[in-house]
Design a protein around this motif. Sequence first.
Motif: not given
Length: 269
Positions: A134, A189-191, A217, A130, A215, A183-185
């Motif tokens: 990105p 923060n869910k996709v 997440s 995290h 992702t 998706k680097r969340y």
Amino acid sequence: MRLAKRKLFKQLEDRHLAMPVITDPIKSIFPEQPSIFPKNSLGFFADQMRIPVAILIEQFSDAGIYGLTPKYQITDADKSSLLSYLRAQHSAKSRRIYIDNEPIEQQLLVVQDITIELLTALAKKPCLIHSLAPRKFEELVARLLEDNGCEVTLTKRTRDGGYDIFGRIKGTIASPVFLAECKRYAPSNKVGVEVVRGLYGVTEGRRANLGLVITSSSFTKDAHEEKLRIGDRIELKEFDDLCAWLSRYKSIECKQTTPSDTTRLLPKA
């Protein structure tokens, strides 16, 4: 364009061969698909490659093997005949999957910043994912896919074609094509479902075999339900899957790092 890609794929394959093989590379990324056909049958083989049975039967017919049915038990000789035919066809006339008019050097980037030291640090402490920018997260995913036996190309940083990685799964006759969206969340923060729908549309438009959303997440309930509706043309991979992919690097010997060294290893945005 094809010559430049072959050179890139050769570089990626050379680097992959230098890595220790810990698990089955294909199964570690894409699980075996459910099939109503018996194992080793033509129908089962088609399901694993995510192509219609009728197309595979047609390919075998073109290779000189006629009268096959979905339950036909494929032999090594059958596979060799089909592989020889497909290679000859590819040499004679490569089928273009999609057209891109941008210069090749503007499209492809070789992943160079994701070092073994960084992979080892992330394997031991996955939450550091995290902290990646990105773009570095995209490069990390590309490296993980590459080291698991895939040929990958990373799209240009400023390009927004609906996916971040174009790849092929090696080790099968058809070499299925996949598109990956990264998706680097943050963990909270869910996709959402819109990302899944978007990639599915691009996968269909590009005629790829598989769309892969990856992702740091997790996914919302609606996203999981949409994946079930779409079926096996879309795969969802989340933080736990990344941890599993990274686990292979825990046993790789590299320079010992201190906590401050680990922070220094994280690529800057």
